[in-house]
Scaffold this motif. Sequence first.
Motif, PDB file in Angstrom:
ATOM      1  N   MET A   1       0.838  -1.185   0.000  1.00  0.00           N
ATOM      2  CA  MET A   1       0.000   0.000   0.000  1.00  0.00           C
ATOM      3  C   MET A   1       0.877   1.240   0.000  1.00  0.00           C
ATOM      4  SD  MET A   1      -2.979   1.200   2.624  1.00  0.00           S
ATOM      5  CE  MET A   1      -4.061   0.009   1.849  1.00  0.00           C
ATOM      6  N   SER A   2       0.484   2.244  -0.772  1.00  0.00           N
ATOM      7  CA  SER A   2       1.274   3.457  -0.897  1.00  0.00           C
ATOM      8  C   SER A   2       0.960   4.416   0.242  1.00  0.00           C
ATOM      9  CB  SER A   2       0.977   4.130  -2.243  1.00  0.00           C
ATOM     10  OG  SER A   2       1.628   5.371  -2.314  1.00  0.00           O
ATOM     11  N   SER A   3       1.916   4.541   1.180  1.00  0.00           N
ATOM     12  CA  SER A   3       1.749   5.498   2.262  1.00  0.00           C
ATOM     13  C   SER A   3       1.757   6.918   1.720  1.00  0.00           C
ATOM     14  CB  SER A   3       2.864   5.325   3.292  1.00  0.00           C
ATOM     15  OG  SER A   3       2.814   4.036   3.860  1.00  0.00           O
ATOM     16  N   LYS A   4       2.509   7.129   0.639  1.00  0.00           N
ATOM     17  CA  LYS A   4       2.586   8.454   0.038  1.00  0.00           C
ATOM     18  C   LYS A   4       1.233   8.869  -0.516  1.00  0.00           C
ATOM     19  CE  LYS A   4       5.199  11.110  -3.384  1.00  0.00           C
ATOM     20  NZ  LYS A   4       6.285  11.070  -4.407  1.00  0.00           N
ATOM     21  N   LEU A   5       0.528   7.919  -1.120  1.00  0.00           N
ATOM     22  CA  LEU A   5      -0.783   8.231  -1.669  1.00  0.00           C
ATOM     23  C   LEU A   5      -1.776   8.556  -0.558  1.00  0.00           C
ATOM     24  CD1 LEU A   5      -2.734   8.468  -3.999  1.00  0.00           C
ATOM     25  CD2 LEU A   5      -3.067   6.003  -3.936  1.00  0.00           C
ATOM     26  N   LEU A   6      -1.745   7.779   0.514  1.00  0.00           N
ATOM     27  CA  LEU A   6      -2.638   8.062   1.629  1.00  0.00           C
ATOM     28  C   LEU A   6      -2.340   9.430   2.231  1.00  0.00           C
ATOM     29  CD1 LEU A   6      -2.844   4.641   3.521  1.00  0.00           C
ATOM     30  CD2 LEU A   6      -4.650   5.763   2.219  1.00  0.00           C
ATOM     31  N   ALA A   7      -1.059   9.749   2.354  1.00  0.00           N
ATOM     32  CA  ALA A   7      -0.682  11.031   2.941  1.00  0.00           C
ATOM     33  C   ALA A   7      -1.119  12.201   2.077  1.00  0.00           C
ATOM     34  CB  ALA A   7       0.825  11.071   3.155  1.00  0.00           C
ATOM     35  N   SER A   8      -1.304  11.946   0.778  1.00  0.00           N
ATOM     36  CA  SER A   8      -1.716  13.023  -0.123  1.00  0.00           C
ATOM     37  C   SER A   8      -3.210  13.321  -0.032  1.00  0.00           C
ATOM     38  CB  SER A   8      -1.366  12.663  -1.567  1.00  0.00           C
ATOM     39  OG  SER A   8      -2.164  11.563  -2.019  1.00  0.00           O
ATOM     40  N   LEU A   9      -3.970  12.436   0.591  1.00  0.00           N
ATOM     41  CA  LEU A   9      -5.406  12.643   0.711  1.00  0.00           C
ATOM     42  C   LEU A   9      -5.723  13.600   1.851  1.00  0.00           C
ATOM     43  CD1 LEU A   9      -6.677   8.963   0.315  1.00  0.00           C
ATOM     44  CD2 LEU A   9      -6.556  10.737  -1.445  1.00  0.00           C
ATOM     45  N   LYS A  15     -11.345  10.007   6.282  1.00  0.00           N
ATOM     46  CA  LYS A  15     -12.493   9.660   7.119  1.00  0.00           C
ATOM     47  C   LYS A  15     -13.561   8.950   6.295  1.00  0.00           C
ATOM     48  CE  LYS A  15     -12.153  13.258  10.705  1.00  0.00           C
ATOM     49  NZ  LYS A  15     -12.376  12.393  11.880  1.00  0.00           N
ATOM     50  N   HIS A  16     -13.761   9.448   5.085  1.00  0.00           N
ATOM     51  CA  HIS A  16     -14.736   8.843   4.176  1.00  0.00           C
ATOM     52  C   HIS A  16     -14.352   7.398   3.868  1.00  0.00           C
ATOM     53  CE1 HIS A  16     -17.647   8.277   1.131  1.00  0.00           C
ATOM     54  NE2 HIS A  16     -16.889   8.558   0.084  1.00  0.00           N
ATOM     55  N   ALA A  17     -13.076   7.165   3.583  1.00  0.00           N
ATOM     56  CA  ALA A  17     -12.602   5.813   3.282  1.00  0.00           C
ATOM     57  C   ALA A  17     -12.763   4.891   4.482  1.00  0.00           C
ATOM     58  CB  ALA A  17     -11.142   5.860   2.840  1.00  0.00           C
ATOM     59  N   ALA A  18     -12.434   5.386   5.681  1.00  0.00           N
ATOM     60  CA  ALA A  18     -12.576   4.572   6.885  1.00  0.00           C
ATOM     61  C   ALA A  18     -14.042   4.253   7.163  1.00  0.00           C
ATOM     62  CB  ALA A  18     -11.952   5.295   8.076  1.00  0.00           C
ATOM     63  N   PHE A  19     -14.901   5.239   6.978  1.00  0.00           N
ATOM     64  CA  PHE A  19     -16.335   5.040   7.194  1.00  0.00           C
ATOM     65  C   PHE A  19     -16.898   3.968   6.267  1.00  0.00           C
ATOM     66  CE2 PHE A  19     -20.579   6.274   5.550  1.00  0.00           C
ATOM     67  CZ  PHE A  19     -21.336   6.047   6.692  1.00  0.00           C
ATOM     68  N   LEU A  20     -16.525   4.030   4.987  1.00  0.00           N
ATOM     69  CA  LEU A  20     -17.058   3.096   4.005  1.00  0.00           C
ATOM     70  C   LEU A  20     -16.481   1.693   4.137  1.00  0.00           C
ATOM     71  CD1 LEU A  20     -17.170   5.292   0.763  1.00  0.00           C
ATOM     72  CD2 LEU A  20     -19.051   4.689   2.288  1.00  0.00           C
ATOM     73  N   THR A  28      -6.901  11.938  14.235  1.00  0.00           N
ATOM     74  CA  THR A  28      -6.126  12.791  13.338  1.00  0.00           C
ATOM     75  C   THR A  28      -5.857  12.070  12.023  1.00  0.00           C
ATOM     76  OG1 THR A  28      -4.004  11.978  14.165  1.00  0.00           O
ATOM     77  CG2 THR A  28      -5.015  13.833  15.340  1.00  0.00           C
ATOM     78  N   LYS A  29      -5.266  12.804  11.085  1.00  0.00           N
ATOM     79  CA  LYS A  29      -4.925  12.228   9.799  1.00  0.00           C
ATOM     80  C   LYS A  29      -3.962  11.061   9.957  1.00  0.00           C
ATOM     81  CE  LYS A  29      -3.273  13.589   5.199  1.00  0.00           C
ATOM     82  NZ  LYS A  29      -2.886  14.732   4.321  1.00  0.00           N
ATOM     83  N   ALA A  30      -2.981  11.213  10.846  1.00  0.00           N
ATOM     84  CA  ALA A  30      -2.021  10.131  11.082  1.00  0.00           C
ATOM     85  C   ALA A  30      -2.700   8.905  11.687  1.00  0.00           C
ATOM     86  CB  ALA A  30      -0.898  10.622  11.998  1.00  0.00           C
ATOM     87  N   ASP A  31      -3.676   9.132  12.563  1.00  0.00           N
ATOM     88  CA  ASP A  31      -4.398   8.015  13.185  1.00  0.00           C
ATOM     89  C   ASP A  31      -5.143   7.196  12.137  1.00  0.00           C
ATOM     90  OD1 ASP A  31      -3.538   8.800  15.703  1.00  0.00           O
ATOM     91  OD2 ASP A  31      -5.324  10.036  16.073  1.00  0.00           O
ATOM     92  N   ILE A  32      -5.846   7.874  11.242  1.00  0.00           N
ATOM     93  CA  ILE A  32      -6.661   7.163  10.258  1.00  0.00           C
ATOM     94  C   ILE A  32      -5.774   6.479   9.221  1.00  0.00           C
ATOM     95  CG2 ILE A  32      -8.499   7.412   8.558  1.00  0.00           C
ATOM     96  CD1 ILE A  32      -9.535   9.777  10.123  1.00  0.00           C
ATOM     97  N   ILE A  33      -4.674   7.105   8.847  1.00  0.00           N
ATOM     98  CA  ILE A  33      -3.745   6.459   7.924  1.00  0.00           C
ATOM     99  C   ILE A  33      -3.215   5.167   8.538  1.00  0.00           C
ATOM    100  CG2 ILE A  33      -1.457   6.648   6.862  1.00  0.00           C
ATOM    101  CD1 ILE A  33      -2.040   9.562   6.314  1.00  0.00           C
ATOM    102  N   ALA A  34      -2.896   5.210   9.835  1.00  0.00           N
ATOM    103  CA  ALA A  34      -2.398   4.015  10.512  1.00  0.00           C
ATOM    104  C   ALA A  34      -3.443   2.907  10.515  1.00  0.00           C
ATOM    105  CB  ALA A  34      -1.979   4.367  11.938  1.00  0.00           C
TER     106      ALA A  34
END
Length: 375
Positions: A1-9, A15-20, A28-34
Amino acid sequence: MSSKLLASLKLAQLKHAAFLTGLPSAGTKADIIAVLESNIPTRTPIATGSRIVSVDMGIRNLAYCVLDVPKAPLPHANPPKPSPLKVLEWKRIDLLHPSAIESQKPPTSSDTQVKPSTKKPAPISPSAFTPSHLSHTALSLSRTLLSHSPTTILIERQRFRSGGGPAIQEWTVRVNMLEAMLWACLATLRETSSLERKGAGARAGPGQGEFPAVFEVLPARVAGFWVGEPGVSLRLTAETFISGRVEPAASASAPSGRKRVQKKDKVAVVRSWLDENKGKGKGNGNGNGNGNGNGNSHPDISLAFSGEAAKVAKAFAAPNGRSSSSRGTIEEGSVEEESEERMGKRDDLADCLLQGVAWTRWEENRDLLAQLLRS
């Protein structure tokens, strides 16, 4: 999985991706990426021909359904027409008096009104809730669930407190004890079955002896998924991340204003699915469902009921015999019911079905998200 791509969102997109995908969407952004990085790459994609057993925990009112997941639509189909989820079993049982509910027949179409039951249940000995007795109940329940040959078992995660109250109710302790025992029984049966296969030198393939995967599901996450903001699509799409557009309120995991989802809201979701089938003129228990009780439309949700499950679906969709009822409370959960029908409590049946269907949608969305992040 591309961490760089996630960080660019953006945070709203994450939040939308996690919800779905049925994952925690707070932080935070770092929490959801993790969270996304730890769940999406390691997950096992939902397999064609998989079978889900979804359990709404309880002792006097335990409900479960058995769903067969259809083959995914062909990618070149335009638009893709999804096959219906096959509901093979949909029932509610009393674990202390299994025959009391299992022997009940859903009301027939000749019944113009559904009359509330006035028959009091047989008294239960206090010893029925001791660990020595509940352990046998949990083992019997485990074997019942496994008898359906599932590939996945979903167990509703119980809370210790209701409504934020400081007290822990006695029924809550009892159900939590049964929940823990059920997990212990399934873990033990998994281990013993693995040892037996290893000793016999057997090499089982998918659906041919492998022990099912078992997951806990938070009921609040299921409720927030189905009873949410109007206009929010529950299917993940590539356009959301490519264009940077986030659908309105899609980042929320609960309805606006922190409105608490009530039992009647969840019942309304299932009723809307069944009513859609009725509106199409299909009287055989097979059909599509859409809507989420809040004005949303999800025409790609399709259910096909068979056997006794079709009869339960027909009874579930039947009008209430009366508009409301406050004839006391149910012991388990101590919540007043909207009505008491001959077919029993609708909210338990609704919960297990909503949980199972939500899981299939989360898995589909996780598959797509994983593909997008790998591309």
